[in-house]
Scaffold this motif. Structure first.
Motif: not given
Length: 517
Positions: A326-330, A349-353, A393-404, A476-479
Protein backbone atom coordinates in the motif's frame (compact mmCIF):
# COMPACT_ATOMS: atom_id res chain seq x y z
CA UNK A 1 -5.62 25.16 -61.89
CA UNK A 2 -6.36 22.75 -59.01
CA UNK A 3 -9.87 22.33 -60.36
CA UNK A 4 -8.63 21.49 -63.83
CA UNK A 5 -6.06 19.06 -62.45
CA UNK A 6 -8.69 17.33 -60.36
CA UNK A 7 -10.99 17.03 -63.39
CA UNK A 8 -8.15 15.62 -65.48
CA UNK A 9 -7.34 12.95 -62.89
CA UNK A 10 -10.98 11.90 -62.63
CA UNK A 11 -11.17 11.66 -66.44
CA UNK A 12 -8.08 9.45 -66.52
CA UNK A 13 -9.66 7.12 -63.95
CA UNK A 14 -12.88 6.89 -65.96
CA UNK A 15 -10.86 6.03 -69.08
CA UNK A 16 -8.93 3.36 -67.19
CA UNK A 17 -5.65 5.28 -67.18
CA UNK A 18 -3.54 5.07 -64.00
CA UNK A 19 -2.84 8.24 -62.02
CA UNK A 20 0.86 9.13 -62.12
CA UNK A 21 2.98 9.27 -59.00
CA UNK A 22 3.61 12.94 -59.74
CA UNK A 23 -0.12 13.65 -59.71
CA UNK A 24 -0.53 11.70 -56.49
CA UNK A 25 2.26 13.69 -54.89
CA UNK A 26 0.43 16.94 -55.66
CA UNK A 27 -2.16 16.23 -53.00
CA UNK A 28 -1.41 17.78 -49.63
CA UNK A 29 -2.43 15.96 -46.46
CA UNK A 30 -2.88 17.25 -42.93
CA UNK A 31 -0.11 14.97 -41.67
CA UNK A 32 2.48 12.98 -43.61
CA UNK A 33 4.48 10.32 -41.78
CA UNK A 34 7.55 9.68 -43.89
CA UNK A 35 9.82 6.64 -44.16
CA UNK A 36 8.71 4.67 -41.11
CA UNK A 37 8.44 0.91 -40.66
CA UNK A 38 4.68 0.64 -41.03
CA UNK A 39 3.00 -2.28 -39.24
CA UNK A 40 -0.56 -3.31 -40.11
CA UNK A 41 -1.45 -6.54 -38.29
CA UNK A 42 -4.61 -7.26 -40.29
CA UNK A 43 -2.86 -7.39 -43.68
CA UNK A 44 0.55 -8.43 -42.37
CA UNK A 45 2.20 -5.30 -43.78
CA UNK A 46 5.66 -4.75 -42.29
CA UNK A 47 7.55 -2.45 -44.62
CA UNK A 48 8.77 1.10 -45.13
CA UNK A 49 5.87 3.29 -46.23
CA UNK A 50 4.62 6.87 -46.13
CA UNK A 51 1.29 7.50 -44.43
CA UNK A 52 -1.01 10.44 -45.12
CA UNK A 53 -3.74 11.65 -42.76
CA UNK A 54 -6.64 13.92 -43.66
CA UNK A 55 -9.40 15.07 -41.28
CA UNK A 56 -8.68 12.38 -38.71
CA UNK A 57 -8.56 9.50 -41.20
CA UNK A 58 -5.70 7.63 -42.86
CA UNK A 59 -6.11 8.50 -46.54
CA UNK A 60 -2.99 6.98 -48.11
CA UNK A 61 -0.35 4.34 -47.33
CA UNK A 62 2.21 4.42 -50.10
CA UNK A 63 5.78 4.15 -51.32
CA UNK A 64 5.26 7.40 -53.25
CA UNK A 65 6.37 10.81 -52.04
CA UNK A 66 3.67 12.78 -50.25
CA UNK A 67 3.49 16.24 -48.70
CA UNK A 68 1.50 17.67 -45.83
CA UNK A 69 1.02 20.69 -43.60
CA UNK A 70 2.73 18.66 -40.84
CA UNK A 71 5.63 16.45 -41.89
CA UNK A 72 6.87 13.76 -39.49
CA UNK A 73 10.18 12.03 -40.20
CA UNK A 74 9.71 8.42 -39.02
CA UNK A 75 12.87 6.90 -40.51
CA UNK A 76 14.16 4.13 -38.26
CA UNK A 77 10.93 4.17 -36.25
CA UNK A 78 7.93 1.83 -36.04
CA UNK A 79 4.63 3.30 -37.24
CA UNK A 80 1.91 1.33 -35.52
CA UNK A 81 -1.83 1.50 -34.99
CA UNK A 82 -2.55 3.18 -31.66
CA UNK A 83 -2.67 0.78 -28.74
CA UNK A 84 -6.12 -0.22 -27.49
CA UNK A 85 -6.45 -1.01 -23.79
CA UNK A 86 -9.59 -3.04 -23.03
CA UNK A 87 -9.00 -2.88 -19.28
CA UNK A 88 -8.35 0.74 -18.29
CA UNK A 89 -9.80 1.62 -14.88
CA UNK A 90 -8.04 4.98 -14.89
CA UNK A 91 -10.70 7.01 -16.69
CA UNK A 92 -9.43 10.38 -15.45
CA UNK A 93 -7.57 12.94 -17.54
CA UNK A 94 -4.22 12.46 -15.71
CA UNK A 95 -4.48 8.65 -15.98
CA UNK A 96 -5.25 8.90 -19.70
CA UNK A 97 -2.31 11.24 -20.27
CA UNK A 98 0.02 8.81 -18.57
CA UNK A 99 -1.33 6.03 -20.78
CA UNK A 100 -0.83 8.16 -23.89
CA UNK A 101 2.87 8.32 -23.04
CA UNK A 102 2.76 4.51 -23.08
CA UNK A 103 1.35 4.44 -26.63
CA UNK A 104 -2.35 4.07 -25.75
CA UNK A 105 -4.83 5.91 -27.98
CA UNK A 106 -8.00 4.15 -26.75
CA UNK A 107 -8.60 3.21 -23.10
CA UNK A 108 -11.77 1.27 -22.36
CA UNK A 109 -13.25 0.34 -18.96
CA UNK A 110 -14.62 -3.12 -19.77
CA UNK A 111 -13.87 -5.48 -16.85
CA UNK A 112 -15.82 -3.45 -14.30
CA UNK A 113 -17.71 -1.08 -16.56
CA UNK A 114 -19.88 1.79 -15.38
CA UNK A 115 -23.44 2.47 -14.31
CA UNK A 116 -25.32 4.62 -15.17
CA UNK A 117 -23.75 4.41 -18.61
CA UNK A 118 -25.23 7.67 -19.94
CA UNK A 119 -23.85 9.63 -16.96
CA UNK A 120 -20.36 8.34 -17.70
CA UNK A 121 -20.43 9.30 -21.38
CA UNK A 122 -21.96 12.68 -20.59
CA UNK A 123 -19.22 13.47 -18.07
CA UNK A 124 -16.41 12.34 -20.37
CA UNK A 125 -17.77 14.45 -23.23
CA UNK A 126 -18.20 17.51 -21.03
CA UNK A 127 -14.67 17.35 -19.58
CA UNK A 128 -12.93 16.06 -22.71
CA UNK A 129 -10.35 13.27 -22.76
CA UNK A 130 -6.84 12.97 -24.20
CA UNK A 131 -7.51 9.50 -25.63
CA UNK A 132 -10.60 7.66 -26.87
CA UNK A 133 -12.81 6.27 -24.13
CA UNK A 134 -15.73 3.92 -23.51
CA UNK A 135 -17.12 1.41 -21.04
CA UNK A 136 -19.21 -1.71 -20.60
CA UNK A 137 -22.23 -2.00 -18.29
CA UNK A 138 -21.22 -2.72 -14.70
CA UNK A 139 -23.18 -5.79 -13.54
CA UNK A 140 -21.80 -5.52 -10.00
CA UNK A 141 -23.18 -2.00 -9.65
CA UNK A 142 -26.58 -3.27 -10.77
CA UNK A 143 -26.34 -5.98 -8.12
CA UNK A 144 -25.38 -3.50 -5.41
CA UNK A 145 -28.29 -1.26 -6.42
CA UNK A 146 -30.75 -4.17 -6.25
CA UNK A 147 -29.51 -5.55 -2.92
CA UNK A 148 -28.82 -2.30 -1.07
CA UNK A 149 -31.56 -0.17 -2.63
CA UNK A 150 -28.98 2.40 -3.70
CA UNK A 151 -28.85 4.51 -6.80
CA UNK A 152 -25.60 3.59 -8.60
CA UNK A 153 -22.87 6.15 -9.11
CA UNK A 154 -20.33 5.64 -11.85
CA UNK A 155 -17.16 6.01 -9.80
CA UNK A 156 -14.87 3.53 -8.11
CA UNK A 157 -15.23 5.08 -4.65
CA UNK A 158 -18.93 4.16 -4.65
CA UNK A 159 -17.95 0.56 -5.36
CA UNK A 160 -15.26 0.38 -2.69
CA UNK A 161 -17.66 1.87 -0.14
CA UNK A 162 -20.02 -1.02 -0.92
CA UNK A 163 -17.37 -3.62 0.00
CA UNK A 164 -18.38 -3.03 3.63
CA UNK A 165 -21.79 -4.58 2.83
CA UNK A 166 -21.41 -8.36 2.48
CA UNK A 167 -24.99 -9.12 1.43
CA UNK A 168 -24.58 -8.34 -2.27
CA UNK A 169 -21.34 -10.29 -2.35
CA UNK A 170 -22.63 -13.43 -0.64
CA UNK A 171 -26.33 -13.97 -1.26
CA UNK A 172 -28.44 -15.37 -4.08
CA UNK A 173 -30.72 -12.84 -5.78
CA UNK A 174 -34.47 -13.16 -5.35
CA UNK A 175 -36.65 -13.18 -8.47
CA UNK A 176 -37.40 -9.50 -7.91
CA UNK A 177 -33.73 -8.64 -7.47
CA UNK A 178 -32.81 -10.65 -10.56
CA UNK A 179 -35.40 -8.73 -12.57
CA UNK A 180 -34.01 -5.41 -11.34
CA UNK A 181 -30.43 -6.42 -12.14
CA UNK A 182 -31.42 -7.51 -15.65
CA UNK A 183 -33.35 -4.30 -16.23
CA UNK A 184 -30.44 -2.12 -15.14
CA UNK A 185 -28.00 -4.03 -17.36
CA UNK A 186 -30.37 -3.81 -20.35
CA UNK A 187 -30.77 -0.07 -19.81
CA UNK A 188 -27.00 0.32 -19.76
CA UNK A 189 -26.70 -1.50 -23.08
CA UNK A 190 -29.41 0.71 -24.56
CA UNK A 191 -27.38 3.74 -23.45
CA UNK A 192 -24.32 2.56 -25.37
CA UNK A 193 -22.48 0.16 -23.06
CA UNK A 194 -19.86 -1.87 -24.96
CA UNK A 195 -20.81 -5.17 -23.34
CA UNK A 196 -21.32 -6.47 -19.81
CA UNK A 197 -18.54 -6.31 -17.22
CA UNK A 198 -18.70 -9.01 -14.55
CA UNK A 199 -16.78 -8.44 -11.31
CA UNK A 200 -17.77 -11.95 -10.32
CA UNK A 201 -14.71 -12.41 -8.10
CA UNK A 202 -16.02 -9.63 -5.86
CA UNK A 203 -19.39 -11.31 -5.41
CA UNK A 204 -18.55 -15.03 -5.32
CA UNK A 205 -21.86 -15.87 -3.62
CA UNK A 206 -23.75 -14.88 -6.77
CA UNK A 207 -25.96 -17.65 -8.14
CA UNK A 208 -24.68 -19.52 -11.18
CA UNK A 209 -28.06 -19.03 -12.79
CA UNK A 210 -27.73 -15.26 -12.43
CA UNK A 211 -24.38 -15.24 -14.19
CA UNK A 212 -25.80 -17.45 -16.94
CA UNK A 213 -28.92 -15.30 -17.37
CA UNK A 214 -26.99 -12.04 -17.70
CA UNK A 215 -24.54 -13.70 -20.07
CA UNK A 216 -27.51 -14.84 -22.14
CA UNK A 217 -28.85 -11.28 -22.08
CA UNK A 218 -25.51 -10.09 -23.50
CA UNK A 219 -25.56 -12.81 -26.16
CA UNK A 220 -29.04 -11.81 -27.31
CA UNK A 221 -27.95 -8.15 -27.43
CA UNK A 222 -24.95 -9.15 -29.55
CA UNK A 223 -22.32 -7.77 -27.16
CA UNK A 224 -19.36 -9.42 -25.38
CA UNK A 225 -18.94 -10.19 -21.70
CA UNK A 226 -15.80 -9.32 -19.74
CA UNK A 227 -15.42 -11.49 -16.64
CA UNK A 228 -13.23 -11.43 -13.57
CA UNK A 229 -13.55 -15.12 -12.66
CA UNK A 230 -15.41 -16.09 -9.50
CA UNK A 231 -12.53 -17.71 -7.60
CA UNK A 232 -8.86 -17.05 -6.89
CA UNK A 233 -7.49 -20.33 -5.60
CA UNK A 234 -5.20 -23.21 -6.44
CA UNK A 235 -7.18 -25.52 -4.15
CA UNK A 236 -10.44 -27.29 -4.95
CA UNK A 237 -13.33 -26.86 -4.60
CA UNK A 238 -13.85 -23.22 -5.62
CA UNK A 239 -10.56 -23.04 -7.51
CA UNK A 240 -9.45 -20.65 -10.25
CA UNK A 241 -9.89 -23.54 -12.66
CA UNK A 242 -13.53 -23.85 -11.61
CA UNK A 243 -14.02 -20.11 -12.03
CA UNK A 244 -12.59 -20.19 -15.55
CA UNK A 245 -14.66 -23.26 -16.41
CA UNK A 246 -17.81 -21.32 -15.47
CA UNK A 247 -16.95 -18.65 -18.04
CA UNK A 248 -16.37 -21.30 -20.70
CA UNK A 249 -19.67 -23.03 -19.86
CA UNK A 250 -21.69 -19.79 -19.99
CA UNK A 251 -20.16 -18.87 -23.35
CA UNK A 252 -20.81 -22.34 -24.77
CA UNK A 253 -24.35 -22.45 -23.43
CA UNK A 254 -25.43 -19.01 -24.62
CA UNK A 255 -23.25 -18.40 -27.67
CA UNK A 256 -21.93 -15.21 -26.09
CA UNK A 257 -18.52 -13.85 -26.89
CA UNK A 258 -16.73 -14.13 -23.54
CA UNK A 259 -13.53 -12.29 -22.69
CA UNK A 260 -11.44 -13.51 -19.75
CA UNK A 261 -9.72 -10.60 -18.02
CA UNK A 262 -6.22 -10.72 -16.46
CA UNK A 263 -5.70 -14.40 -17.18
CA UNK A 264 -2.28 -14.11 -15.51
CA UNK A 265 -3.34 -13.10 -12.00
CA UNK A 266 -6.48 -15.25 -11.81
CA UNK A 267 -4.73 -18.41 -13.02
CA UNK A 268 -2.03 -18.15 -10.35
CA UNK A 269 0.25 -21.14 -11.03
CA UNK A 270 -2.46 -23.29 -12.62
CA UNK A 271 -2.05 -21.73 -16.05
CA UNK A 272 -1.15 -25.03 -17.76
CA UNK A 273 -4.47 -26.73 -16.97
CA UNK A 274 -6.52 -23.57 -17.40
CA UNK A 275 -4.80 -22.72 -20.66
CA UNK A 276 -5.39 -26.20 -22.06
CA UNK A 277 -9.10 -25.99 -21.22
CA UNK A 278 -9.51 -22.59 -22.86
CA UNK A 279 -7.53 -23.53 -25.97
CA UNK A 280 -9.60 -26.68 -26.46
CA UNK A 281 -12.85 -24.75 -26.02
CA UNK A 282 -11.68 -22.24 -28.64
CA UNK A 283 -10.96 -25.07 -31.09
CA UNK A 284 -14.50 -26.36 -30.52
CA UNK A 285 -15.88 -23.00 -31.61
CA UNK A 286 -16.61 -21.46 -28.21
CA UNK A 287 -16.09 -17.70 -28.52
CA UNK A 288 -13.53 -16.98 -25.81
CA UNK A 289 -10.71 -14.46 -25.78
CA UNK A 290 -8.04 -13.70 -23.19
CA UNK A 291 -5.86 -10.87 -21.97
CA UNK A 292 -2.89 -10.48 -19.63
CA UNK A 293 -0.48 -7.83 -18.42
CA UNK A 294 3.30 -8.29 -18.09
CA UNK A 295 3.54 -8.05 -14.31
CA UNK A 296 3.58 -10.59 -11.50
CA UNK A 297 1.40 -8.42 -9.28
CA UNK A 298 -2.22 -7.30 -9.37
CA UNK A 299 -4.13 -4.52 -7.63
CA UNK A 300 -7.52 -4.11 -6.00
CA UNK A 301 -9.30 -3.18 -2.76
CA UNK A 302 -7.75 -4.86 0.25
CA UNK A 303 -11.15 -5.94 1.59
CA UNK A 304 -12.15 -7.88 -1.54
CA UNK A 305 -13.85 -11.23 -0.96
CA UNK A 306 -10.96 -13.12 -2.57
CA UNK A 307 -8.77 -12.16 0.41
CA UNK A 308 -11.25 -13.18 3.08
CA UNK A 309 -12.81 -16.41 4.31
CA UNK A 310 -11.33 -19.71 5.46
CA UNK A 311 -8.04 -20.83 3.93
CA UNK A 312 -7.77 -17.88 1.55
CA UNK A 313 -4.02 -17.79 2.20
CA UNK A 314 -3.56 -21.45 1.34
CA UNK A 315 -5.81 -21.04 -1.67
CA UNK A 316 -3.60 -18.29 -3.09
CA UNK A 317 -0.37 -20.23 -2.65
CA UNK A 318 0.56 -19.26 0.91
CA UNK A 319 0.23 -15.49 0.70
CA UNK A 320 0.94 -13.33 3.75
CA UNK A 321 0.53 -9.64 4.56
CA UNK A 322 3.97 -9.09 3.02
CA UNK A 323 2.47 -9.86 -0.40
CA UNK A 324 0.38 -6.69 -0.08
CA UNK A 325 1.78 -3.25 -0.89
CA UNK A 326 0.00 0.00 0.00
CA UNK A 327 1.51 3.28 -1.10
CA UNK A 328 4.79 1.57 -1.98
CA UNK A 329 5.18 -0.13 1.41
CA UNK A 330 4.74 -3.84 2.19
CA UNK A 331 2.30 -4.48 5.03
CA UNK A 332 2.65 -6.18 8.39
CA UNK A 333 -0.06 -8.58 9.56
CA UNK A 334 -1.41 -5.99 11.99
CA UNK A 335 -1.60 -3.34 9.26
CA UNK A 336 -3.27 -5.78 6.89
CA UNK A 337 -5.94 -6.75 9.45
CA UNK A 338 -6.67 -3.14 10.40
CA UNK A 339 -7.13 -2.05 6.80
CA UNK A 340 -9.39 -4.99 5.97
CA UNK A 341 -11.56 -4.20 8.98
CA UNK A 342 -11.73 -0.40 8.87
CA UNK A 343 -10.76 0.59 5.32
CA UNK A 344 -11.63 -2.30 2.99
CA UNK A 345 -11.60 -0.04 -0.07
CA UNK A 346 -7.91 0.75 0.35
CA UNK A 347 -6.16 0.07 -2.95
CA UNK A 348 -3.28 -2.36 -2.73
CA UNK A 349 -0.78 -4.04 -5.02
CA UNK A 350 -0.74 -7.81 -4.52
CA UNK A 351 2.41 -9.69 -5.50
CA UNK A 352 1.30 -13.10 -6.85
CA UNK A 353 4.42 -14.18 -8.71
CA UNK A 354 8.11 -13.48 -8.18
CA UNK A 355 9.19 -12.68 -11.73
CA UNK A 356 12.78 -12.17 -10.62
CA UNK A 357 13.01 -15.97 -10.72
CA UNK A 358 13.02 -18.01 -13.93
CA UNK A 359 10.13 -20.12 -12.63
CA UNK A 360 7.94 -17.12 -11.83
CA UNK A 361 8.67 -15.45 -15.18
CA UNK A 362 7.88 -18.68 -17.05
CA UNK A 363 4.47 -18.90 -15.37
CA UNK A 364 3.71 -15.29 -16.31
CA UNK A 365 4.87 -15.84 -19.89
CA UNK A 366 2.27 -18.56 -20.46
CA UNK A 367 -0.54 -16.06 -19.85
CA UNK A 368 1.04 -13.07 -21.58
CA UNK A 369 1.89 -15.13 -24.67
CA UNK A 370 -1.24 -17.30 -24.71
CA UNK A 371 -2.04 -18.00 -28.39
CA UNK A 372 -4.39 -15.36 -29.78
CA UNK A 373 -4.40 -13.38 -26.55
CA UNK A 374 -4.07 -9.61 -26.18
CA UNK A 375 -2.38 -7.23 -23.76
CA UNK A 376 -4.47 -5.10 -21.39
CA UNK A 377 -3.19 -3.03 -18.49
CA UNK A 378 -5.80 -3.29 -15.71
CA UNK A 379 -4.29 0.08 -14.81
CA UNK A 380 -5.97 2.57 -12.51
CA UNK A 381 -5.95 6.14 -11.32
CA UNK A 382 -3.32 7.96 -9.27
CA UNK A 383 -3.39 8.66 -5.54
CA UNK A 384 -1.49 11.09 -3.34
CA UNK A 385 -1.96 10.53 0.39
CA UNK A 386 -4.90 8.26 -0.42
CA UNK A 387 -6.74 10.89 -2.50
CA UNK A 388 -7.25 10.89 -6.26
CA UNK A 389 -5.07 13.26 -8.25
CA UNK A 390 -7.30 16.05 -9.57
CA UNK A 391 -8.18 16.22 -13.27
CA UNK A 392 -6.11 19.38 -13.80
CA UNK A 393 -2.90 17.91 -12.37
CA UNK A 394 -0.01 17.42 -14.77
CA UNK A 395 2.57 16.11 -14.59
CA UNK A 396 1.51 13.47 -12.11
CA UNK A 397 3.44 14.12 -8.88
CA UNK A 398 6.51 11.96 -8.29
CA UNK A 399 5.04 10.71 -5.01
CA UNK A 400 1.75 9.64 -6.61
CA UNK A 401 0.91 5.96 -6.17
CA UNK A 402 -0.61 3.35 -8.45
CA UNK A 403 0.39 0.02 -9.92
CA UNK A 404 3.24 0.54 -12.42
CA UNK A 405 1.03 -1.05 -15.08
CA UNK A 406 -0.94 2.22 -15.03
CA UNK A 407 2.08 3.89 -16.64
CA UNK A 408 4.12 1.24 -18.38
CA UNK A 409 2.24 -1.90 -19.49
CA UNK A 410 2.90 -1.49 -23.20
CA UNK A 411 6.49 -0.28 -23.05
CA UNK A 412 7.27 -3.11 -20.61
CA UNK A 413 5.73 -5.64 -22.99
CA UNK A 414 7.67 -4.33 -26.01
CA UNK A 415 10.94 -4.02 -24.12
CA UNK A 416 10.91 -7.48 -22.59
CA UNK A 417 9.16 -9.68 -25.16
CA UNK A 418 10.26 -8.03 -28.41
CA UNK A 419 13.57 -6.26 -27.88
CA UNK A 420 15.27 -8.13 -25.05
CA UNK A 421 14.11 -11.75 -25.24
CA UNK A 422 12.91 -11.65 -28.88
CA UNK A 423 10.15 -14.05 -27.85
CA UNK A 424 7.72 -12.69 -30.44
CA UNK A 425 7.94 -10.62 -33.60
CA UNK A 426 7.15 -6.92 -33.83
CA UNK A 427 4.15 -7.78 -36.02
CA UNK A 428 2.71 -10.20 -33.45
CA UNK A 429 3.37 -7.77 -30.61
CA UNK A 430 1.52 -4.99 -32.42
CA UNK A 431 -1.38 -7.37 -33.11
CA UNK A 432 -1.69 -8.03 -29.37
CA UNK A 433 -1.88 -4.35 -28.49
CA UNK A 434 -3.95 -2.92 -31.35
CA UNK A 435 -5.70 -5.06 -33.96
CA UNK A 436 -6.41 -7.93 -31.55
CA UNK A 437 -8.33 -5.76 -29.06
CA UNK A 438 -10.21 -4.09 -31.94
CA UNK A 439 -11.27 -7.49 -33.28
CA UNK A 440 -12.71 -8.53 -29.93
CA UNK A 441 -15.15 -5.61 -30.05
CA UNK A 442 -15.77 -4.91 -33.71
CA UNK A 443 -18.71 -7.28 -34.31
CA UNK A 444 -20.64 -5.52 -31.55
CA UNK A 445 -19.15 -2.06 -32.00
CA UNK A 446 -18.70 -1.14 -35.69
CA UNK A 447 -16.47 1.83 -34.74
CA UNK A 448 -13.73 -0.62 -33.87
CA UNK A 449 -13.47 -1.80 -37.49
CA UNK A 450 -11.67 1.49 -38.12
CA UNK A 451 -9.19 1.05 -35.27
CA UNK A 452 -6.14 -1.14 -34.77
CA UNK A 453 -5.12 -0.75 -38.41
CA UNK A 454 -2.83 1.31 -40.63
CA UNK A 455 -5.03 1.26 -43.72
CA UNK A 456 -6.84 3.73 -45.94
CA UNK A 457 -10.13 4.58 -44.23
CA UNK A 458 -8.94 3.70 -40.73
CA UNK A 459 -9.05 6.21 -37.88
CA UNK A 460 -5.78 8.10 -37.59
CA UNK A 461 -4.91 6.70 -34.17
CA UNK A 462 -1.20 6.19 -34.71
CA UNK A 463 1.86 5.58 -32.55
CA UNK A 464 5.44 6.18 -33.69
CA UNK A 465 8.16 4.71 -31.51
CA UNK A 466 11.78 3.66 -31.53
CA UNK A 467 11.99 -0.07 -30.82
CA UNK A 468 15.62 0.33 -29.78
CA UNK A 469 14.82 2.79 -27.00
CA UNK A 470 11.17 2.36 -25.98
CA UNK A 471 11.15 1.37 -22.33
CA UNK A 472 9.24 1.36 -19.07
CA UNK A 473 10.47 3.54 -16.22
CA UNK A 474 7.74 2.89 -13.65
CA UNK A 475 8.54 0.61 -10.73
CA UNK A 476 6.54 -0.64 -7.74
CA UNK A 477 8.46 1.80 -5.55
CA UNK A 478 8.18 4.73 -7.97
CA UNK A 479 5.25 4.05 -10.31
CA UNK A 480 4.65 7.65 -11.47
CA UNK A 481 7.37 7.56 -14.09
CA UNK A 482 6.17 7.89 -17.65
CA UNK A 483 7.46 5.53 -20.33
CA UNK A 484 9.97 6.77 -22.88
CA UNK A 485 10.59 6.08 -26.55
CA UNK A 486 7.13 6.99 -27.89
CA UNK A 487 7.94 9.92 -30.16
CA UNK A 488 4.44 10.57 -31.52
CA UNK A 489 1.00 9.55 -30.33
CA UNK A 490 -1.72 10.73 -32.69
CA UNK A 491 -5.38 10.47 -31.67
CA UNK A 492 -7.99 11.01 -34.37
CA UNK A 493 -5.45 12.89 -36.49
CA UNK A 494 -4.40 15.18 -33.62
CA UNK A 495 -0.80 14.89 -32.33
CA UNK A 496 -1.15 14.37 -28.58
CA UNK A 497 2.51 13.48 -28.04
CA UNK A 498 5.09 15.25 -30.22
CA UNK A 499 8.81 14.46 -30.02
CA UNK A 500 8.07 12.59 -26.80
CA UNK A 501 6.36 15.58 -25.14
CA UNK A 502 2.68 15.47 -24.21
CA UNK A 503 0.57 18.40 -25.40
CA UNK A 504 -1.77 19.37 -22.55
CA UNK A 505 -3.63 21.91 -24.69
CA UNK A 506 -5.50 19.27 -26.72
CA UNK A 507 -8.13 16.72 -25.71
CA UNK A 508 -8.81 14.79 -28.93
CA UNK A 509 -10.32 11.65 -27.39
CA UNK A 510 -13.68 10.53 -28.78
CA UNK A 511 -16.30 8.15 -27.33
CA UNK A 512 -16.40 4.51 -28.37
CA UNK A 513 -20.01 3.49 -27.95
CA UNK A 514 -22.39 0.68 -28.82
CA UNK A 515 -24.83 2.34 -31.19
CA UNK A 516 -26.38 -0.76 -32.73
CA UNK A 517 -29.91 0.05 -31.63
Amino acid sequence: MKRIGGYFIKLMIVLGVGVSSAAAAEKTYDIAIIGGRVIDPETGLDAVRNVGVTKGTITIVTTKDITAKTMIDAQGKVVSPGFIDLHAHGQTIPAARMQALDGVTTGLELEAGVLPVSDYYDQMAKEGRPINYGASVNWAYARIAAFLNKKPRHDIDWFFESLKEPVWQEEIATDAQQAEISALVSKGLDEGGLGVGFLLGYAPGTGRKEYYKITDLAAKAGVPTFTHARFLSMLEPESSFEGMAEIVAAAAGTGAQAHIVHMNSISLRDIDTIGEMIATAQKQGVKITTEAYPYGAGSTGIGSAMFRGPKWRERTGGMTAHNFDVGGKRLTEDEFSALQKDHPGTETVIHFLDTTTAEGQAVLDKSVLFPGGVIASDGGGWLVDGKNVSKDTWPIPENAWSHPRSAATYSSFLRHYVRETKTISVLEAIRRVSFGPAQILEDAVPQMKRKGRIQVGADADIVIFDLATVTDRATYEKPARASSGFDYVIVGGVPLVKDGILDTTVLPGQPVRNLQK
